[in-house]
Write an enzyme that holds these catalytic residues in place. Structure first.
Site, PDB file in Angstrom:
ATOM      1  N   HIS A   1       0.824  -1.206   0.000  1.00  0.00           N
ATOM      2  CA  HIS A   1       0.000   0.000   0.000  1.00  0.00           C
ATOM      3  C   HIS A   1       0.857   1.254   0.000  1.00  0.00           C
ATOM      4  CE1 HIS A   1      -3.965   1.804   1.724  1.00  0.00           C
ATOM      5  NE2 HIS A   1      -3.279   2.748   1.103  1.00  0.00           N
ATOM      6  N   ASP A  22       1.110   2.759   3.559  1.00  0.00           N
ATOM      7  CA  ASP A  22       0.194   3.856   3.192  1.00  0.00           C
ATOM      8  C   ASP A  22       0.990   5.142   2.982  1.00  0.00           C
ATOM      9  OD1 ASP A  22      -2.062   5.178   2.443  1.00  0.00           O
ATOM     10  OD2 ASP A  22      -3.036   5.125   4.407  1.00  0.00           O
TER      11      ASP A  22
END
Lengths: 427, 323
Positions: free
Chosen positions: A55, A302
């Protein structure tokens, strides 16, 4: 291609060996000092399989002022990664074979990590019509992870169909679990502090209720579900329950949710504005425990670069997100290894083997045995360094760790048998 | 003290000092010539990102009565409307030599950011930020209560105050809870559960969901404006039901103690949270609140700016300390 020898390295912290690499593979664990080939000094350092990130936001195409596939790849390599998933919320959105192939080719050209494009689940991330998932899977990019990350696939029927449809090519839906109605205008974790600061709360139940719905859908349809950036203790409980029921669900946690809490919002500094938001200390403990016991399968960064102006403003006007590729391993060492929650095999599993398996990334996450692909991260766990945004390879500087002392320095990285990082610098 | 961002910035003695100072300015307000030379040559900028005529002119009048130069910078019709960032606006004001910036902003924490991001060196006064705080409103409310109920001296020890209405979205309530507690008053927040903030149990006050339960035991009751649009978001079923359960009408007014006063930060929704009969009654002190607002803001400006020399004398004397 001549053989490379990682001299005196300790695989997963075990006894030193000479790790010999040739033709893109690990070919021998020789007695330390006896390996034959071009020597890279790694005396006493720890070898981990190359890290795999499920991610990251590499921002290209569309936001090249914040990051490009090249600068994102550089940041990834310096962080010990050999594969990175690039999220689909670019401009244009990665919802067609054309866009995912473009991102994949940019990754090939950068040549530092395997850039694995994530395909959007729905056209334009709008949550209504399925994107051409099969075309993206069949493209040169071989997409296996699909996500509307940044948006929740909220419509339960669309989510059900997506979960079912990607089974045809062994894909997985990676859900950004955020109930949209419960988080309208949400700015930070809903807590005593959000009430005091006058910032609209993002309640834990908005994440947990979507995860509960999705695991039930995955169970009902026999599909595979992946949950992005789990941030609450309740989410860990729901996933633990689902796994005990035999539901095929996996989950990731970000490094920042393992270490930072919503107390940091007190100063209204948008560097700490992130989605899902920083939570309580109890949530942090539950996430660490969940990662330790395997309820949470993987650490995913992220990594969310933003241009300076997106953070140099008042809180509500600021963008959500923080960069994380270059600090992820250090945060995991600090929060999981040093307290004894994970050993180095555990780190290898949560940051390489598991994410590679979830993303169906060929040639990655294979460990360090003879015959494995030569993707190797060599780290000095004792070295401490001070995070300095100006020295990071990422094009953006929105790290929450500026000025903070972190343990564990990535020294060397091999990607497919080729050094991408030597002595902490891009090779 | 350099900035006034939150009512929590004020300790007990400081808050009493602001009120005592305001009291002195109050005697000047009765003179024919109402102006003092205290802040001559100093520049105060009213930076208003939201329409709020009453707060802006209150600050404007306060600064002018202290002889400061006042610039009104309204977001509407300025470069802000074209999308200039808070930072660039701040740098512009800094370059023009603002000694104090009075800021009203829709984003909670914007004054905090303005004060601590290193963009400006002058004082920042929070004139209302989002759903966070409005400290000078709390000061004028406390001043009004002190004058009406405590002989105009000292603190508010033992005073019982109810704040009724949309606590969740109210910056007035947040600042009042903090300041009234600092001054020794006992505060009860009254609202339907949907309009009480998450975690309100941790605030230094009590809460009640029933207005009728608290009427007989308060010395002052503050009615907050409730926007009827809140019913679109299901905070309450209808304006009518809200008014029935939480509105202050004549029959409820009759149940207040004889000396109890009614406050409202304005603007009022007559017929919603407060009936016209109550608003026009002798118990209502809204006009006093407006009068007191000017002298309290004079006191704040005086204490923030008057104690320090002009900015060009000590340009880098004390840069903002980041939190």
């Amino acid at each position: 291609m001549a053989a490379l020898v990682l001299r005196g390295v300790r695989p997963y912290g075990e006894a030193p060996v000479d790790l010999v690499v040739a033709e893109g593979q690990i070919v021998e664990h020789a007695q330390a000092g006896r390996g034959y080939g071009e020597v890279i000094d790694a005396d006493g350092l720890i070898a981990l399989p190359g890290l795999v990130d499920l991610h990251a936001h590499l921002r290209e195409p569309g936001k090249e002022d914040a990051e490009t596939v090249l600068t994102g790849s550089q940041a990834a390599a310096l962080g010990g990664f050999t594969a990175v998933h690039a999220m689909a919320n670019t401009d244009p959105v990665a919802d067609t074979a054309g866009v995912v192939e473009q991102v994949w080719r940019l990754g090939q050209r950068a040549g530092l990590v395997d850039v694995r494009p994530v395909g959007a689940v729905t056209v334009g991330l709008a949550g209504r019509q399925l994107a051409e998932l099969g075309a993206m899977a069949a493209s040169a990019a071989s997409v296996r992870v699909f996500s509307d990350d940044g948006q929740c696939v909220f419509d339960p029927l669309v989510m059900r169909r997506a979960l079912e449809y990607v089974r045809a090519f062994d894909g997985v839906i990676a859900q950004h679990a955020q109930e949209p109605r419960l988080t309208e205008g949400a700015q930070m974790n809903e807590s005593v502090l959000s009430g005091q600061l006058g910032l609209t709360g993002w309640p834990a139940v908005a994440e947990e209720s979507i995860i509960a719905r999705d695991v039930l859908l995955a169970g009902h349809t026999g599909s595979r579900l992946h949950v992005c950036h789990v941030s609450t203790a309740g989410s860990v409980e729901v996933i633990r329950w689902a796994k005990a029921r035999g539901i095929d669900v996996t989950a990731e946690v970000t490094p920042h949710h393992l270490v930072l809490t919503d107390e940091l919002v007190r100063g209204y500094d948008p560097l700490f504005k992130v989605n899902p938001p920083l939570r309580s200390a109890e949530d942090v403990q539950a996430l660490r425990q969940g990662l330790a016991d395997g309820t949470i399968d993987a650490v995913a960064t992220d990594h969310a670069p933003h241009a300076k102006e997106a953070k140099d403003c008042e809180w509500s006007a600021a963008a959500f997100g923080m960069i994380g590729l270059e600090t992820a391993l250090s945060v995991v060492i600090e929060t999981m290894v040093f307290p004894g929650l994970l050993d180095w095999h555990g780190v290898g599993d949560r940051m390489s083997a598991s994410p590679a398996r979830i993303g169906r990334v060929h040639g990655q996450g294979q460990g360090l045995d003879v015959g494995a692909g030569a993707n190797v991260c060599i780290v000095d766990p004792q070295a401490r360094w001070e995070a300095d945004p100006a020295l990071m390879a990422s094009k953006s500087q929105n790290t929450p760790y500026a000025g903070r002392s972190l343990p564990g320095k990535v020294v060397h990285v091999l990607h497919a048998g080729r050094p991408t990082v030597l002595d902490g610098r891009l090779a | 003290m350099r900035h006034l961002l939150s009512a929590a910035d004020l300790g007990h003695d400081e808050a009493v000092m602001v009120m005592d100072t305001a009291s002195q300015f109050g005697s000047i307000a009765d003179r024919t010539v109402k102006k003092l030379p205290t802040l001559r040559g100093r520049t105060v900028v009213n930076l208003f990102y939201e329409d709020s005529t009453r707060t802006r002119i209150s600050f404007e009048l306060a600064a002018k009565r202290l002889s400061a130069d006042v610039i009104n910078f309204a977001a509407k019709g300025s470069s802000v409307a074209k999308g200039e960032s808070l930072k660039d606006t701040a740098l512009t004001l800094e370059a023009m030599g603002a000694d104090a910036v009075v800021i009203r902003h829709g984003s909670s924490g914007a004054p905090h950011r303005l004060a601590h991001a290193g963009w400006i060196s002058g004082s920042v006064i929070n004139a209302g930020d989002g759903t966070h705080e409005h400290p000078t409103q709390a000061l004028l409310d406390a001043y009004t209560m002190r004058k009406a109920l405590c002989g105009g001296k000292g603190d508010l020890a033992g005073l019982r105050v109810a704040i009724v209405g949309d606590i969740l979205h109210s910056r007035v309530a947040r600042s009042n809870v903090l300041l009234l507690r600092t001054l020794g008053a006992d505060v009860t927040l009254v609202a339907p559960p949907t309009l009480l903030p998450h975690g309100v149990q941790a605030w230094p006050c009590r809460t009640s969901m029933h207005l009728d339960d608290v009427l007989g035991e308060v010395d002052a009751i503050m009615m907050l404006r409730v926007q009827s649009e809140r019913m679109q978001d299901s905070y309450f079923p209808t304006a009518h039901e809200y008014s029935q359960r939480y509105g202050l009408d004549a029959s409820r007014l009759a149940r207040l103690a004889d000396r109890a006063i009614v406050l409202h930060p304005g603007p009022m929704n007559r017929g919603m949270e407060i009936s016209a009969v109550v608003a026009d009654s002798g118990r209502a002190v809204m006009v006093d609140q407006v009068t007191n607002g000017v002298i309290v803001r004079m006191a704040v400006l005086y204490l923030l700016l008057g104690a320090r020399g002009p900015r060009d004398v000590r340009p880098d004397a004390d840069m903002p300390v980041s939190a």
